[in-house]
Design a protein around this motif. Sequence first.
Motif, PDB file in Angstrom:
ATOM      1  N   LEU A  57       0.848  -1.189   0.000  1.00 44.89           N
ATOM      2  CA  LEU A  57       0.000   0.000   0.000  1.00 44.89           C
ATOM      3  C   LEU A  57       0.883   1.238   0.000  1.00 44.89           C
ATOM      4  O   LEU A  57       2.048   1.191   0.392  1.00 44.89           O
ATOM      5  CB  LEU A  57      -0.889  -0.005   1.242  1.00 44.89           C
ATOM      6  N   PRO A  58       0.350   2.385  -0.438  1.00 44.89           N
ATOM      7  CA  PRO A  58       1.148   3.620  -0.390  1.00 44.89           C
ATOM      8  C   PRO A  58       1.373   4.055   1.050  1.00 44.89           C
ATOM      9  O   PRO A  58       0.572   3.780   1.944  1.00 44.89           O
ATOM     10  CB  PRO A  58       0.286   4.626  -1.162  1.00 44.89           C
ATOM     11  N   GLY A  59       2.494   4.752   1.263  1.00 49.42           N
ATOM     12  CA  GLY A  59       2.831   5.221   2.596  1.00 49.42           C
ATOM     13  C   GLY A  59       3.650   4.204   3.369  1.00 49.42           C
ATOM     14  O   GLY A  59       3.998   3.127   2.877  1.00 49.42           O
ATOM     15  N   HIS A  60       4.005   4.577   4.593  1.00 51.19           N
ATOM     16  CA  HIS A  60       4.730   3.673   5.487  1.00 51.19           C
ATOM     17  C   HIS A  60       6.073   3.239   4.906  1.00 51.19           C
ATOM     18  O   HIS A  60       6.546   2.125   5.165  1.00 51.19           O
ATOM     19  CB  HIS A  60       3.880   2.443   5.834  1.00 51.19           C
ATOM     20  N   GLY A  61       6.682   4.109   4.116  1.00 50.67           N
ATOM     21  CA  GLY A  61       8.005   3.815   3.602  1.00 50.67           C
ATOM     22  C   GLY A  61       8.047   2.945   2.365  1.00 50.67           C
ATOM     23  O   GLY A  61       9.140   2.599   1.894  1.00 50.67           O
ATOM     24  N   ARG A  62       6.899   2.614   1.789  1.00 48.48           N
ATOM     25  CA  ARG A  62       6.887   1.671   0.674  1.00 48.48           C
ATOM     26  C   ARG A  62       6.190   2.226  -0.575  1.00 48.48           C
ATOM     27  O   ARG A  62       5.842   1.476  -1.475  1.00 48.48           O
ATOM     28  CB  ARG A  62       6.221   0.368   1.105  1.00 48.48           C
ATOM     29  N   THR A  63       6.025   3.539  -0.625  1.00 48.56           N
ATOM     30  CA  THR A  63       5.315   4.129  -1.760  1.00 48.56           C
ATOM     31  C   THR A  63       6.067   3.907  -3.064  1.00 48.56           C
ATOM     32  O   THR A  63       5.458   3.574  -4.091  1.00 48.56           O
ATOM     33  CB  THR A  63       5.077   5.624  -1.521  1.00 48.56           C
ATOM     34  N   TRP A  64       7.402   4.090  -3.033  1.00 48.99           N
ATOM     35  CA  TRP A  64       8.132   3.887  -4.276  1.00 48.99           C
ATOM     36  C   TRP A  64       8.058   2.437  -4.739  1.00 48.99           C
ATOM     37  O   TRP A  64       8.005   2.162  -5.940  1.00 48.99           O
ATOM     38  CB  TRP A  64       9.592   4.311  -4.160  1.00 48.99           C
ATOM     39  N   GLU A  65       8.050   1.486  -3.814  1.00 45.43           N
ATOM     40  CA  GLU A  65       7.903   0.088  -4.216  1.00 45.43           C
ATOM     41  C   GLU A  65       6.610  -0.115  -4.994  1.00 45.43           C
ATOM     42  O   GLU A  65       6.566  -0.842  -5.988  1.00 45.43           O
ATOM     43  CB  GLU A  65       7.921  -0.820  -2.990  1.00 45.43           C
ATOM     44  N   ARG A  66       5.563   0.526  -4.532  1.00 45.33           N
ATOM     45  CA  ARG A  66       4.269   0.399  -5.201  1.00 45.33           C
ATOM     46  C   ARG A  66       4.322   1.011  -6.593  1.00 45.33           C
ATOM     47  O   ARG A  66       3.908   0.388  -7.580  1.00 45.33           O
ATOM     48  CB  ARG A  66       3.195   1.098  -4.356  1.00 45.33           C
ATOM     49  N   TRP A  67       4.849   2.220  -6.686  1.00 49.02           N
ATOM     50  CA  TRP A  67       4.869   2.895  -7.976  1.00 49.02           C
ATOM     51  C   TRP A  67       5.842   2.247  -8.946  1.00 49.02           C
ATOM     52  O   TRP A  67       5.580   2.206 -10.154  1.00 49.02           O
ATOM     53  CB  TRP A  67       5.201   4.373  -7.784  1.00 49.02           C
ATOM     54  N   SER A  68       6.953   1.731  -8.457  1.00 48.05           N
ATOM     55  CA  SER A  68       7.872   1.049  -9.369  1.00 48.05           C
ATOM     56  C   SER A  68       7.278  -0.263  -9.853  1.00 48.05           C
ATOM     57  O   SER A  68       7.543  -0.700 -10.982  1.00 48.05           O
ATOM     58  CB  SER A  68       9.231   0.817  -8.700  1.00 48.05           C
ATOM     59  N   ALA A  69       6.431  -0.903  -9.028  1.00 54.28           N
ATOM     60  CA  ALA A  69       5.731  -2.105  -9.478  1.00 54.28           C
ATOM     61  C   ALA A  69       4.763  -1.761 -10.606  1.00 54.28           C
ATOM     62  O   ALA A  69       4.667  -2.473 -11.615  1.00 54.28           O
ATOM     63  CB  ALA A  69       4.989  -2.751  -8.315  1.00 54.28           C
ATOM     64  N   LEU A  70       4.026  -0.659 -10.450  1.00 59.20           N
ATOM     65  CA  LEU A  70       3.118  -0.227 -11.512  1.00 59.20           C
ATOM     66  C   LEU A  70       3.891   0.141 -12.774  1.00 59.20           C
ATOM     67  O   LEU A  70       3.478  -0.191 -13.893  1.00 59.20           O
ATOM     68  CB  LEU A  70       2.302   0.975 -11.031  1.00 59.20           C
ATOM     69  N   ALA A  71       5.017   0.833 -12.602  1.00 58.46           N
ATOM     70  CA  ALA A  71       5.814   1.212 -13.761  1.00 58.46           C
ATOM     71  C   ALA A  71       6.372  -0.015 -14.466  1.00 58.46           C
ATOM     72  O   ALA A  71       6.418  -0.073 -15.703  1.00 58.46           O
ATOM     73  CB  ALA A  71       6.961   2.133 -13.318  1.00 58.46           C
ATOM     74  N   THR A  72       6.804  -0.992 -13.707  1.00 55.03           N
ATOM     75  CA  THR A  72       7.322  -2.227 -14.302  1.00 55.03           C
ATOM     76  C   THR A  72       6.243  -2.934 -15.103  1.00 55.03           C
ATOM     77  O   THR A  72       6.482  -3.422 -16.211  1.00 55.03           O
ATOM     78  CB  THR A  72       7.865  -3.152 -13.208  1.00 55.03           C
ATOM     79  N   GLU A  96      -7.568   1.657   3.459  1.00 62.79           N
ATOM     80  CA  GLU A  96      -7.632   2.963   4.115  1.00 62.79           C
ATOM     81  C   GLU A  96      -8.939   3.100   4.897  1.00 62.79           C
ATOM     82  O   GLU A  96      -8.960   3.645   6.015  1.00 62.79           O
ATOM     83  CB  GLU A  96      -7.510   4.066   3.071  1.00 62.79           C
ATOM     84  N   ALA A  97     -10.023   2.606   4.325  1.00 67.56           N
ATOM     85  CA  ALA A  97     -11.317   2.683   5.004  1.00 67.56           C
ATOM     86  C   ALA A  97     -11.313   1.848   6.278  1.00 67.56           C
ATOM     87  O   ALA A  97     -11.821   2.277   7.322  1.00 67.56           O
ATOM     88  CB  ALA A  97     -12.429   2.224   4.064  1.00 67.56           C
ATOM     89  N   ARG A  98     -10.741   0.664   6.206  1.00 71.42           N
ATOM     90  CA  ARG A  98     -10.680  -0.181   7.396  1.00 71.42           C
ATOM     91  C   ARG A  98      -9.787   0.438   8.469  1.00 71.42           C
ATOM     92  O   ARG A  98     -10.126   0.436   9.657  1.00 71.42           O
ATOM     93  CB  ARG A  98     -10.175  -1.573   7.014  1.00 71.42           C
TER      94      ARG A  98
END
Length: 358
Positions: A57-72, A96-98
């Motif tokens: 998920l975005p945030g918590h230090g892992r936002t770039w991992e998420r976006w680089s996965a989408l870019a890949t 986020e809702a939970r």
Amino acid sequence: MTTSVSGPDVRPDLSRSPRSSAVAEEVGRAAVRVVGLGTHLGATLDWATRMGRIVPLPGHGRTWERWSALATAAAHDVGAARVLEPHLDALAILAEARASGELEDDALAPLGADEESAWGVYAAEGAEPLRARRDADDRWTLTGTKTWCSLARDLSHALVTAWVDATTRRLFAVSLRDPSVTAHPGPWVARGLRGIVSAPVDFVETPAIAVGGDEWYLHRPGFAWGGIGVAAVWWGGVLPVLDAVRSAAAREKADQIAFMLLGDADTAVWAARTVLGDAAQRIDHEDAGDPRLLAERVRAVVASSVEHVLTIADQALGPAPLTTDEAYARRTADLRLYVRQHHAHRDLVRIGRRVVGG
């Protein structure tokens, strides 16, 4: 000359990203194993739901991992990333809702939603609003038509915005397989993203589960983060186009114009990568300021960069790859349509108004 970006050997040069991502590498490895990635919808949906279990998920230090996965994913196939991105966005919205107490852990059970569900997010507004009604037993139903519903005939579930009165919207989860839901087959005459049909869906007293309160969907920080995730797809999708321009400049008889065009394209891609990396760090360090302004700035820079590189590639490569290379022609057509989610001058007007407003 034909400069191919097709085949299972596509390796997006993500060393140009702010930092490497093991998740992105796994997304890429899984993509290579899918026969018909981006063209066989069933196989692509299965891949997307599997990737939804490993992309953070975005945030918590892992936002770039998420976006680089989408870019890949987009570097392998833009259409596949177009399937993956809204599924990941829906999972992030539900999480986020939970986390904020807006949705109980088992609230979606009546819809038959589980980890195998394939999700869409439908928030576009048409001429006639989709209406939500709550009965005396506190149960919600949706009635009306929602426009621009991508893959509604193929997905199992969706998050849908609907109006509870003349001025207030809420977000709802629905099963797209409920008999009260009718997904239109078109019209869809697009040359890009041809298999990702985005058409109207009719709802007739469709059972729905509220996700968040009034206007929660639009005002949460995650709304902006989802918009930047789309920009990450645009960036990843154009990387193989840059590689094709680089290959043209590496030819023995390449002239100064070839080098100039490559330098121009490389600079544009660098700008896109830089703003995405900066935004990821700001989100992870809770230093994003106005989330909407950050997202709109990033999307504007990335959209402009991608459109510029596509134009440069046309000039550098000529008509050959557009007419003889199926993968390249499909990639550029997909990208040109996908990047139209950015509304160009209208989005720039919105940025200007936010800047003036402080």
